[in-house]
Design a protein around this motif. Structure first.
Motif, PDB file in Angstrom:
ATOM      1  N   GLU A 104     -19.148 -18.964 -66.551  1.00 17.92           N
ATOM      2  CA  GLU A 104     -19.863 -18.360 -65.429  1.00 17.92           C
ATOM      3  C   GLU A 104     -21.345 -18.736 -65.448  1.00 17.92           C
ATOM      4  OE1 GLU A 104     -19.156 -14.134 -65.012  1.00 17.92           O
ATOM      5  OE2 GLU A 104     -17.156 -14.364 -65.891  1.00 17.92           O
ATOM      6  N   ALA A 135     -11.793 -18.601 -65.348  1.00 19.65           N
ATOM      7  CA  ALA A 135     -13.152 -18.258 -64.934  1.00 19.65           C
ATOM      8  C   ALA A 135     -13.585 -19.108 -63.749  1.00 19.65           C
ATOM      9  CB  ALA A 135     -14.112 -18.429 -66.104  1.00 19.65           C
ATOM     10  N   GLN A 138     -11.864 -17.817 -60.556  1.00 19.33           N
ATOM     11  CA  GLN A 138     -12.346 -16.522 -60.087  1.00 19.33           C
ATOM     12  C   GLN A 138     -13.774 -16.569 -59.548  1.00 19.33           C
ATOM     13  OE1 GLN A 138     -11.819 -13.827 -63.367  1.00 19.33           O
ATOM     14  NE2 GLN A 138      -9.608 -13.652 -63.085  1.00 19.33           N
ATOM     15  N   CYS A 139     -14.564 -17.539 -59.997  1.00 18.79           N
ATOM     16  CA  CYS A 139     -15.992 -17.511 -59.690  1.00 18.79           C
ATOM     17  C   CYS A 139     -16.447 -18.643 -58.770  1.00 18.79           C
ATOM     18  CB  CYS A 139     -16.802 -17.549 -60.983  1.00 18.79           C
ATOM     19  SG  CYS A 139     -16.523 -16.087 -62.009  1.00 18.79           S
TER      20      CYS A 139
END
Length: 251
Positions: A104, A135, A138-139
């Protein structure tokens, strides 16, 4: 660059992406789309592979999602800053957390190193890669960070390019402004390695070896001792804000 659509499901696919291409789904992907998200044929998702940008895609399949048909590109491929996160592995859930947060924060490479006080004797790099992908999905991240196999600290130091800046986060360093310390660092376009040690800290011989390295910045993260996973977030946030792409720099 077009803004990220946070409402649409995203799926990483390890296949070339181009208009009208058809991408078979594996069992886990089919289960995720059909049973977890309850999506059926005709529903649209976003697909990316870390190389060809992000694409709008439609689900195909009779009884369950079987494939994706690629419709159009919605975001071109970007590039992560040349930032490597180098760390002594932790155990299980805390390692998962640390990997996810490093992704992230924009790390392009994850390098586990084994030190005298490293807690985890074994490192599951496949699990780390799965956390990298999750990750990114999702980001809204387009690039997939590389995951290296663990190596002893001494070997890592002997093999790393000397032109790269090594930011050594040392709990024994004199506490001073980390922002000012980073502002005085020289990156010179060679990339940055951020090193976080184990929960028990570095052994004295390891610290001595580190401080002999060329192009090194010894960094204190403040007056409190942090857990290693917390230190990861703090260090990467500082580096990205001062030297990385948070402030418009090239990293």
């Amino acid at each position: 660059m077009p803004s990220h659509d946070f409402r649409a499901p995203r799926l990483f696919v390890d296949a070339p992406l181009a208009q009208d291409a058809r991408i078979p789904l594996d069992r886990d992907q089919s289960n995720y789309l059909g049973n977890v998200l309850r999506l059926a044929a005709g529903a649209e998702v976003l697909a990316f592979n870390g190389r060809d940008g992000e694409w709008q895609a439609a689900i195909e399949g009779r009884k369950r999602p079987e494939s994706l048909v690629i419709l159009q590109q919605v975001r071109p491929q970007d590039r992560l800053p040349d930032l490597a996160y180098v760390f002594a592995p932790l155990k299980h859930a805390r390692l998962d957390y640390m990997v996810q947060k490093a992704i992230e924060m924009g790390a392009a490479r994850l390098q586990p190193v084994l030190t005298r006080f490293t807690q985890a004797s074994r490192v599951n790099t496949e699990r780390m890669r799965a956390n990298v992908v999750e990750a990114a999905e999702q980001c809204g991240i387009l690039s997939i960070a590389a995951v290296a196999e663990p190596v002893p600290l001494e070997r890592y130091l002997s093999q790393r390019p000397v032109g790269r800046l090594l930011i050594f986060c040392d709990e024994a360093a004199e506490v001073q402004s980390p922002i000012q310390s980073l502002q005085g660092a020289s990156v010179a376009g060679q990339g940055i390695d951020v090193l976080i040690g184990p929960e028990g800290g570095f052994a004295e011989e390891e610290r001595t070896l580190l401080l002999r390295q060329p192009n090194i910045l010894r960094l204190a993260l403040g007056p409190r001792i942090m857990r290693a996973d917390t230190a990861a977030v703090a260090a990467l946030a500082l580096v990205q804000a001062v030297l990385g792409d948070w402030g418009g720099g090239s990293g």
